[in-house]
Write a protein that holds these residues in place. Sequence first.
Motif, short mmCIF file in Angstrom:
data_model
loop_
_atom_site.label_atom_id
_atom_site.label_comp_id
_atom_site.label_asym_id
_atom_site.label_seq_id
_atom_site.Cartn_x
_atom_site.Cartn_y
_atom_site.Cartn_z
N PHE A 1 -78.47 -82.79 -57.97
CA PHE A 1 -77.32 -81.77 -58.33
C PHE A 1 -77.74 -80.35 -58.37
O PHE A 1 -76.77 -79.60 -58.01
N LYS A 2 -78.92 -80.05 -58.39
CA LYS A 2 -79.40 -78.38 -58.45
C LYS A 2 -79.42 -78.27 -57.10
O LYS A 2 -79.25 -77.11 -56.52
N LYS B 1 -75.71 -77.49 -55.21
CA LYS B 1 -75.24 -75.99 -55.55
C LYS B 1 -75.86 -75.10 -54.93
O LYS B 1 -75.46 -73.77 -55.10
N SER B 2 -76.85 -75.19 -54.04
CA SER B 2 -77.61 -73.81 -53.60
C SER B 2 -77.43 -73.78 -52.05
O SER B 2 -78.54 -73.51 -51.36
N LYS B 3 -76.22 -74.02 -51.52
CA LYS B 3 -75.81 -73.46 -50.30
C LYS B 3 -76.79 -73.92 -49.19
O LYS B 3 -77.24 -73.29 -48.58
N TYR C 1 -85.58 -72.64 -56.67
CA TYR C 1 -84.89 -72.24 -58.03
C TYR C 1 -85.69 -72.53 -59.15
O TYR C 1 -85.32 -72.40 -60.40
N GLU C 2 -86.79 -73.34 -59.16
CA GLU C 2 -87.72 -73.76 -60.25
C GLU C 2 -88.67 -72.42 -60.22
O GLU C 2 -88.78 -72.10 -61.47
N TYR D 1 -81.47 -71.90 -64.15
CA TYR D 1 -81.20 -71.75 -62.76
C TYR D 1 -80.15 -71.01 -62.58
O TYR D 1 -79.18 -71.11 -62.70
N PRO D 2 -80.75 -69.73 -61.63
CA PRO D 2 -79.58 -68.73 -61.55
C PRO D 2 -78.48 -69.05 -60.79
O PRO D 2 -77.36 -68.61 -60.72
N HIS D 3 -78.49 -69.98 -59.90
CA HIS D 3 -77.24 -70.44 -59.09
C HIS D 3 -76.33 -71.41 -59.40
O HIS D 3 -75.57 -71.75 -59.03
N LEU D 4 -76.61 -71.86 -60.87
CA LEU D 4 -75.87 -72.75 -61.71
C LEU D 4 -75.13 -72.00 -62.59
O LEU D 4 -75.58 -70.96 -63.22
N ALA E 1 -77.61 -80.40 -65.55
CA ALA E 1 -78.82 -80.81 -64.80
C ALA E 1 -79.94 -81.41 -65.57
O ALA E 1 -80.93 -82.17 -65.16
N LYS F 1 -78.89 -84.94 -67.18
CA LYS F 1 -79.05 -86.05 -66.34
C LYS F 1 -80.51 -86.62 -66.50
O LYS F 1 -80.78 -87.67 -66.71
#
Lengths: 245, 303
Positions: free
Chosen positions: A10-11, A14-16, A79-80, B89-92, B100, B103
């Motif tokens: 999921f993460k 969404k990160s292109k 992203y972590e 998470y900045p992109h979400l 996230a 889940k």
Amino acid sequence: MIALLQAEWFKLRKSKMVPIILAGPMIGLFIGLSANLEDNMQGIEINEWYISLFSMNLTYALLFLPLISGVFTSIICRYEHQSGGWKQLLALPVTRGKVFVAKYILIMLLVLAMQILYLGSIFAVGIVKGYTDSFPMEIVWKSIVGGWVATLPLVALQLWLSIMFKSFAAPFAVNVIFTLPSILAVNSERIGPYYPWAQPFSMMYIGGNTDDVFFVPWEQVLTVVGGGFILFFLGGYYYFQRKSI
Amino acid sequence: MEYIVQTQNLSKSFGKEQAVSNLNLQIRKGEIYGFLGPNGAGKTTTIRMLLGLMKPSSGTIKIFEKNITKDRIQILAKIGSLVENPSYYPHLTAYENLEALRKILGVSKTRIDEVLEIVRLKEVAHKKVKGFSLGMKQRLGIAASLLHSPELLILDEPTNGLDPSGIIEIRNLIKRLPEEYGMTIIISSHLLSEIDQMATQVGIVSKGKLIFQDSIEAMRRFAQPKVTFKVNNGEKGWRFLLANGIKADYQNGVIFLEECSDEKVAHIVQVLVQEGISVFRVEEEKRSLEDIFLQMTMGEQGK
């Protein structure tokens, strides 16, 4: 474990990362379409499909496959690193081992997806050029799966480095430093078989020994790829276990 | 006595520096435990160890009467946390951030809307967190920590970066949680005023040591006003008072008493005047909790 994989996917989704997964196969496609090895090879008895593969594999397997699999691992950790994702993730009821394995599995699935797209590129080139020979199914097994297997140790090392370094560039730089010499390594009979970064090319290269399961001897797969995988995977796994977040 | 959180001689050192030393925290169920200390006192390090993000150098941690090193997963399943700066998470978007986590935690999707409602982020639920203000990120972090309705909530500086109305909102929310859901809360801060308005129990750390741990009332007792008497001959006056059976202290030419009723003040003045001492001033000196906190932590730092 499944929940963790779903959350990771999921993460990542969404990160292109779609353009990145397409980059390798697209470049393979262009090279395949623009190369004109057919003219040089007239008179040689060979399956037409192999001809375009020679030029396509050169850039794809030698450079793009190892480099892009490294980019995937950087993205899955980026992203972590960005805003305290690690501490939030690891304060949930999950073990670090499972987090590591989930990330690793996901990257390997992405690399597999890229390999399958590359197979699509091979197929597209053949159709555009109007090949009439039957499609050699052993490409699918030996080259596509072989190339995928060869990235197992590389991805493990990249994941280790990506967890260690906050910066996106550092693991990538290491990857480039190790990947570029494989251009030289594949030309060397002495170093080539033992250099892990040269394995994706060696295992996708059609000219190899076709009696074995892959295009390279079984012992080489087990020692260099298998050994490298165990070393890098365990190294990263234990590093992550002990890391203070 | 059943403690939700209990640490024994918990210590952590980074190289030569002792960040936390021999901490014995004791936190009972349903309490709002204010974990107080100046910046760099070891609060966040302690919280990281409580969550298993960092391994203690020595000492043990028991949460829900289980050992964190052995039963980490079971323990963490019942803890919600917000450590230091808000994590996201900045992109979400806000909603996706919670999705996230959801889940992994395996709670129902309706909980996302519920917690977004609680922290009032519903209108911006589908905006990327990248563009959020610090206060909004902080509230998202609190929403995330509430997602699985934890029994123990650990909030590290939760009101950092919030505007005054946001602080009041969060404060009211935190006060409500133990009553309504039976949660136990650990809330760290470097601001005493913050803790004073929420906590039922206080632990003060300074330089990695726990220098005070008791109820907030016990701490307030330290803040009793002091009455000082300025007279023409302090020492003589002080002796007369002692001779008359009045316990007083003498320092720097001033006589002072703690816990002094109006009648007692009148009596003292009478005694002093009778002995022929001129009373210049009788003053009440109020000590705020802030003063006590400063005094406690300064004393520790002076050593």
